[in-house]
Scaffold this motif. Structure first.
Motif, mmCIF file in Angstrom:
data_model
loop_
_atom_site.group_PDB
_atom_site.id
_atom_site.type_symbol
_atom_site.label_atom_id
_atom_site.label_comp_id
_atom_site.label_asym_id
_atom_site.label_seq_id
_atom_site.Cartn_x
_atom_site.Cartn_y
_atom_site.Cartn_z
ATOM 1 N N HIS A 30 0.835 -0.992 0.144
ATOM 2 C CA HIS A 30 0.008 0.056 0.162
ATOM 3 C C HIS A 30 0.899 1.219 -0.164
ATOM 4 O O HIS A 30 0.730 2.237 -0.817
ATOM 5 C CB HIS A 30 -0.800 -0.124 1.233
ATOM 6 N N ASN A 31 1.875 1.399 0.960
ATOM 7 C CA ASN A 31 2.589 2.298 0.884
ATOM 8 C C ASN A 31 3.380 2.694 -0.285
ATOM 9 O O ASN A 31 3.722 3.819 -0.569
ATOM 10 C CB ASN A 31 3.748 2.125 2.174
ATOM 11 N N ASN A 32 4.002 1.677 -0.991
ATOM 12 C CA ASN A 32 4.723 1.721 -2.171
ATOM 13 C C ASN A 32 3.584 2.548 -3.446
ATOM 14 O O ASN A 32 4.046 3.280 -4.063
ATOM 15 C CB ASN A 32 4.960 0.287 -2.632
ATOM 16 N N MET A 33 2.555 1.783 -3.490
ATOM 17 C CA MET A 33 1.642 2.644 -4.397
ATOM 18 C C MET A 33 1.563 3.858 -4.068
ATOM 19 O O MET A 33 1.494 4.722 -5.034
ATOM 20 C CB MET A 33 0.301 1.505 -4.097
ATOM 21 N N ILE A 34 1.282 4.409 -2.944
ATOM 22 C CA ILE A 34 0.963 5.859 -2.655
ATOM 23 C C ILE A 34 2.019 6.559 -2.862
ATOM 24 O O ILE A 34 1.955 7.805 -3.414
ATOM 25 C CB ILE A 34 0.772 6.085 -0.952
#
Length: 232
Positions: free
Chosen positions: A129-133
């Motif tokens: 999720h963090n990487n996507m953001i």
DNA sequence: ATGCATGAGTG
DNA sequence: ACTCATGCATA
């Protein structure tokens, strides 16, 4: 059923014994029911050679996003963006690899090129999720730039890619299906085996310890990817 | 598209 | 020795 001295190496054989019936409940994902410790506690951004994303999007983007950051961290929004991104990328006739390289030309501070793998994973939501953001604003910037240039400009014949040659390629280990199934069974009952247990498993499956250790690490990472994390 | 691997950062 | 972002190699 009524026996299981599964301590230590006894559980090192979930496949070939009836213990599998009780230890490795097949079906969906593993039953690890932990979930505390959010992501944000980490420093979020690191980097090394190629790519270099500097910081989470806490000031760029639109003023609207600044008003309610939830819009940017919302899995639904990310999913929608990823889909739009892919669609428009294809419309531009650009490959995932092209996008990765083009990012370096964007000259955004701390943003270098990315691999085809990463672009692919972004589009398929198989990143954390963090990487996507972190990647979203960057890819969005590229997309807008690319579409803007597509309007008045046209491609220029860039230099043909030349392979450096002479470098010994890395070989990818391939874990056979039976061994893989065993590993999955172990993972189901113990996602984080101790070093000793890893050694034992490696021994049993006739694999290098490091291969087994890395396999478990990668398996844990998989669980955290958006597609697997039931957070959308 | 995805499997196995690396390396920075952390503890 | 782990997590996390990322990539080479390959299916």
């Amino acid at each position: 059923m009524g026996h299981h001295g599964m301590e230590g190496l006894d559980m090192l054989d979930p496949l070939s014994s009836s213990s599998m019936t009780t230890l490795a409940p097949m079906g969906e994902a593993a039953p690890p029911h932990h979930q505390l410790h959010g992501y944000g506690m980490n420093h979020v951004m690191n980097h090394h050679h190629a790519g270099a994303l500097a910081h989470p999007p806490s000031h760029l983007a639109h003023p609207a996003a600044a008003l309610h950051p939830d819009t940017d961290t919302d899995p639904r929004e990310l999913e929608a963006f990823a889909e739009r991104f892919k669609q428009r990328r294809i419309k531009l006739g650009v490959t995932q690899a092209d996008v990765g390289k083009a990012l370096a030309n964007l000259k955004l501070p701390g943003v270098g090129a990315l691999s085809q793998s990463t672009i692919c994973r972004f589009e398929s939501l198989t990143l954390s999720h963090n990487n996507m953001i972190a990647l979203k604003p960057i890819l969005q910037a590229w997309l807008e730039e690319a579409e803007a240039q597509a309007k008045n400009k046209r491609r220029d014949p860039d230099a043909p890619s030349v392979l450096p040659a002479g470098e010994k390629k890395r070989k990818r280990t391939s874990i056979a299906a039976p061994e893989k199934r065993s590993l999955e069974a172990y993972f189901a009952v113990q996602p984080r085996p101790s070093g000793e247990k890893i050694t034992a498993i490696a021994e049993k499956l006739d694999l290098k310890k490091n291969v087994v250790r890395v396999w478990f690490c990668n398996q844990r990472q998989k669980q955290k990817r958006m597609k697997f994390a039931a957070q959308h």
